[in-house]
Design a protein around this motif. Sequence first.
Motif, PDB file in Angstrom:
ATOM      1  N   ILE A  83       0.886  -1.033   0.090  1.00 61.56           N
ATOM      2  CA  ILE A  83      -0.141  -0.045   0.094  1.00 61.56           C
ATOM      3  C   ILE A  83       0.759   1.385   0.083  1.00 61.56           C
ATOM      4  O   ILE A  83       0.456   2.148  -0.705  1.00 61.56           O
ATOM      5  CB  ILE A  83      -0.916   0.041   1.221  1.00 61.56           C
ATOM      6  N   LEU A  84       1.914   1.173   0.926  1.00 62.50           N
ATOM      7  CA  LEU A  84       2.702   2.228   0.904  1.00 62.50           C
ATOM      8  C   LEU A  84       3.513   2.669  -0.380  1.00 62.50           C
ATOM      9  O   LEU A  84       3.839   3.931  -0.701  1.00 62.50           O
ATOM     10  CB  LEU A  84       4.008   2.288   1.822  1.00 62.50           C
ATOM     11  N   MET A  85       3.748   1.616  -1.255  1.00 61.67           N
ATOM     12  CA  MET A  85       4.695   1.854  -2.398  1.00 61.67           C
ATOM     13  C   MET A  85       3.598   2.209  -3.606  1.00 61.67           C
ATOM     14  O   MET A  85       4.117   2.636  -4.627  1.00 61.67           O
ATOM     15  CB  MET A  85       5.055   0.346  -2.938  1.00 61.67           C
ATOM     16  N   ALA A  86       2.263   1.846  -3.549  1.00 62.68           N
ATOM     17  CA  ALA A  86       1.324   2.260  -4.625  1.00 62.68           C
ATOM     18  C   ALA A  86       1.193   3.719  -5.241  1.00 62.68           C
ATOM     19  O   ALA A  86       1.304   4.503  -4.137  1.00 62.68           O
ATOM     20  CB  ALA A  86      -0.017   1.762  -4.168  1.00 62.68           C
ATOM     21  N   LYS A  87       1.506   3.975  -6.369  1.00 61.73           N
ATOM     22  CA  LYS A  87       1.150   5.162  -6.905  1.00 61.73           C
ATOM     23  C   LYS A  87      -0.380   5.746  -6.742  1.00 61.73           C
ATOM     24  O   LYS A  87      -0.847   6.823  -6.778  1.00 61.73           O
ATOM     25  CB  LYS A  87       1.587   5.502  -8.433  1.00 61.73           C
ATOM     26  N   GLU A  88      -1.285   4.870  -6.564  1.00 66.60           N
ATOM     27  CA  GLU A  88      -2.710   5.160  -6.398  1.00 66.60           C
ATOM     28  C   GLU A  88      -3.492   4.086  -5.381  1.00 66.60           C
ATOM     29  O   GLU A  88      -3.143   3.088  -5.544  1.00 66.60           O
ATOM     30  CB  GLU A  88      -3.328   5.238  -7.963  1.00 66.60           C
ATOM     31  N   LEU A  89      -4.261   4.725  -4.551  1.00 71.40           N
ATOM     32  CA  LEU A  89      -4.943   4.061  -3.816  1.00 71.40           C
ATOM     33  C   LEU A  89      -6.488   4.164  -3.899  1.00 71.40           C
ATOM     34  O   LEU A  89      -6.837   5.664  -4.227  1.00 71.40           O
ATOM     35  CB  LEU A  89      -4.641   4.542  -2.260  1.00 71.40           C
ATOM     36  N   VAL A  90      -7.315   3.093  -4.150  1.00 73.29           N
ATOM     37  CA  VAL A  90      -8.839   3.242  -4.084  1.00 73.29           C
ATOM     38  C   VAL A  90      -9.453   3.985  -2.986  1.00 73.29           C
ATOM     39  O   VAL A  90      -8.948   3.608  -1.768  1.00 73.29           O
ATOM     40  CB  VAL A  90      -9.317   1.913  -4.199  1.00 73.29           C
ATOM     41  N   GLY A  91     -10.318   5.051  -3.225  1.00 75.46           N
ATOM     42  CA  GLY A  91     -10.813   5.641  -2.212  1.00 75.46           C
ATOM     43  C   GLY A  91     -10.047   6.857  -1.239  1.00 75.46           C
ATOM     44  O   GLY A  91     -10.335   7.115  -0.251  1.00 75.46           O
ATOM     45  N   GLN A  92      -8.779   6.868  -1.795  1.00 77.62           N
ATOM     46  CA  GLN A  92      -7.704   7.949  -0.984  1.00 77.62           C
ATOM     47  C   GLN A  92      -7.211   8.792  -1.970  1.00 77.62           C
ATOM     48  O   GLN A  92      -6.631   8.307  -3.025  1.00 77.62           O
ATOM     49  CB  GLN A  92      -6.786   6.928  -0.316  1.00 77.62           C
ATOM     50  N   ALA A  93      -7.281  10.156  -1.832  1.00 76.60           N
ATOM     51  CA  ALA A  93      -6.847  11.015  -2.803  1.00 76.60           C
ATOM     52  C   ALA A  93      -5.358  11.086  -2.734  1.00 76.60           C
ATOM     53  O   ALA A  93      -4.760  11.230  -3.982  1.00 76.60           O
ATOM     54  CB  ALA A  93      -7.417  12.496  -2.338  1.00 76.60           C
ATOM     55  N   GLU A  94      -4.669  10.879  -1.643  1.00 75.67           N
ATOM     56  CA  GLU A  94      -3.294  11.016  -1.726  1.00 75.67           C
ATOM     57  C   GLU A  94      -2.641   9.476  -1.564  1.00 75.67           C
ATOM     58  O   GLU A  94      -2.856   8.802  -0.626  1.00 75.67           O
ATOM     59  CB  GLU A  94      -2.795  11.874  -0.578  1.00 75.67           C
ATOM     60  N   PRO A  95      -1.694   9.161  -2.481  1.00 73.51           N
ATOM     61  CA  PRO A  95      -0.980   7.965  -2.078  1.00 73.51           C
ATOM     62  C   PRO A  95       0.061   8.360  -0.979  1.00 73.51           C
ATOM     63  O   PRO A  95       0.031   9.381  -0.460  1.00 73.51           O
ATOM     64  CB  PRO A  95      -0.100   7.453  -3.517  1.00 73.51           C
ATOM     65  N   HIS A  96       1.040   7.211  -0.691  1.00 80.69           N
ATOM     66  CA  HIS A  96       2.007   7.281   0.625  1.00 80.69           C
ATOM     67  C   HIS A  96       3.283   7.600  -0.305  1.00 80.69           C
ATOM     68  O   HIS A  96       3.625   8.752  -0.949  1.00 80.69           O
ATOM     69  CB  HIS A  96       1.863   6.125   1.071  1.00 80.69           C
ATOM     70  N   ILE A  97       4.130   6.628  -0.349  1.00 84.68           N
ATOM     71  CA  ILE A  97       5.543   6.909  -0.884  1.00 84.68           C
ATOM     72  C   ILE A  97       5.335   6.784  -2.528  1.00 84.68           C
ATOM     73  O   ILE A  97       6.176   7.693  -3.213  1.00 84.68           O
ATOM     74  CB  ILE A  97       6.619   5.708  -0.639  1.00 84.68           C
ATOM     75  N   ALA A  98       4.343   6.330  -2.890  1.00 84.88           N
ATOM     76  CA  ALA A  98       4.123   6.332  -4.374  1.00 84.88           C
ATOM     77  C   ALA A  98       5.396   6.152  -5.287  1.00 84.88           C
ATOM     78  O   ALA A  98       5.607   7.067  -6.186  1.00 84.88           O
ATOM     79  CB  ALA A  98       3.422   7.565  -4.762  1.00 84.88           C
ATOM     80  N   VAL A  99       5.965   4.901  -5.228  1.00 84.76           N
ATOM     81  CA  VAL A  99       7.062   4.731  -5.976  1.00 84.76           C
ATOM     82  C   VAL A  99       6.826   3.507  -7.295  1.00 84.76           C
ATOM     83  O   VAL A  99       7.563   3.416  -8.233  1.00 84.76           O
ATOM     84  CB  VAL A  99       8.126   4.258  -5.217  1.00 84.76           C
ATOM     85  N   MET A 100       5.575   2.651  -7.166  1.00 79.35           N
ATOM     86  CA  MET A 100       5.408   1.728  -8.077  1.00 79.35           C
ATOM     87  C   MET A 100       3.961   2.029  -8.627  1.00 79.35           C
ATOM     88  O   MET A 100       3.138   2.457  -8.292  1.00 79.35           O
ATOM     89  CB  MET A 100       5.366   0.473  -7.242  1.00 79.35           C
ATOM     90  N   ASP A 101       4.092   1.574  -9.901  1.00 75.05           N
ATOM     91  CA  ASP A 101       2.817   2.230 -10.863  1.00 75.05           C
ATOM     92  C   ASP A 101       1.730   0.990 -10.629  1.00 75.05           C
ATOM     93  O   ASP A 101       1.577   0.192 -11.511  1.00 75.05           O
ATOM     94  CB  ASP A 101       3.481   2.355 -12.409  1.00 75.05           C
ATOM     95  N   MET A 102       1.000   1.059  -9.720  1.00 72.89           N
ATOM     96  CA  MET A 102      -0.065   0.098  -9.378  1.00 72.89           C
ATOM     97  C   MET A 102      -1.277   1.007  -8.457  1.00 72.89           C
ATOM     98  O   MET A 102      -0.679   1.856  -7.820  1.00 72.89           O
ATOM     99  CB  MET A 102       0.410  -1.035  -8.839  1.00 72.89           C
ATOM    100  N   LYS A 103      -2.379   0.469  -8.692  1.00 74.69           N
ATOM    101  CA  LYS A 103      -3.552   1.030  -7.937  1.00 74.69           C
ATOM    102  C   LYS A 103      -4.002  -0.267  -7.034  1.00 74.69           C
ATOM    103  O   LYS A 103      -3.981  -1.251  -7.320  1.00 74.69           O
ATOM    104  CB  LYS A 103      -4.716   1.340  -8.943  1.00 74.69           C
ATOM    105  N   VAL A 104      -3.851   0.222  -5.800  1.00 67.08           N
ATOM    106  CA  VAL A 104      -4.229  -0.691  -4.569  1.00 67.08           C
ATOM    107  C   VAL A 104      -5.326  -0.442  -3.864  1.00 67.08           C
ATOM    108  O   VAL A 104      -5.606   0.683  -3.524  1.00 67.08           O
ATOM    109  CB  VAL A 104      -2.846  -1.070  -3.588  1.00 67.08           C
TER     110      VAL A 104
END
Length: 194
Positions: A83-104
Amino acid sequence: MIKIGVLALQGAVREHVHALEASDVQVIVVKKVEQLEALDGLVFPGGESTTMRRLINLYGFYEPLKDFAKRGKPVFGTCAGAILMAKELVGQAEPHIAVMDMKVERNAFGRQRESFEALLKVKGIGDDVHGVFIRAPIIKEVGEGVEVIAEFNGEIVAAKQGPLLACSYHPELTDDHRMHQYFVEMVRNCVVHT
């Protein structure tokens, strides 16, 4: 000797240390930003992603962790780590570290009582990899450069993008250390080619 860190702000740190030590690498329990400099690879353990993010901010890890991944250093995230690595999170405006091109999607397999174990077919590892799913996320989508390496019931549960590896489950909670060995090989390959 290769040095792999386990981010030790929260989560299953000791279990990851044990799993990595089975691969004959030096394991560093990372509690300070300065420790990142000496590492060849880093594990983001499972835990609670919101709490982890709060602690990452509190202890000044946010930019250094982003930079670590941007420099092409291998990172392995399990469960909350993914979850920390994902560039996009379902239902959350801001991702965390956002280093991997995936939606979690967080907690996509349900709450604690819906936790389960399953044997998974993981590309490059085997078709009997033991996965422990605890409030596990699902990787809903991946970008072009991301390779899906495991699915469960048609949902993506493990993926790889260059030196980045993420899975929904907890390989550290089993005696099957092949997922960690796979990551150690990724780290070794990076060290050889730099």
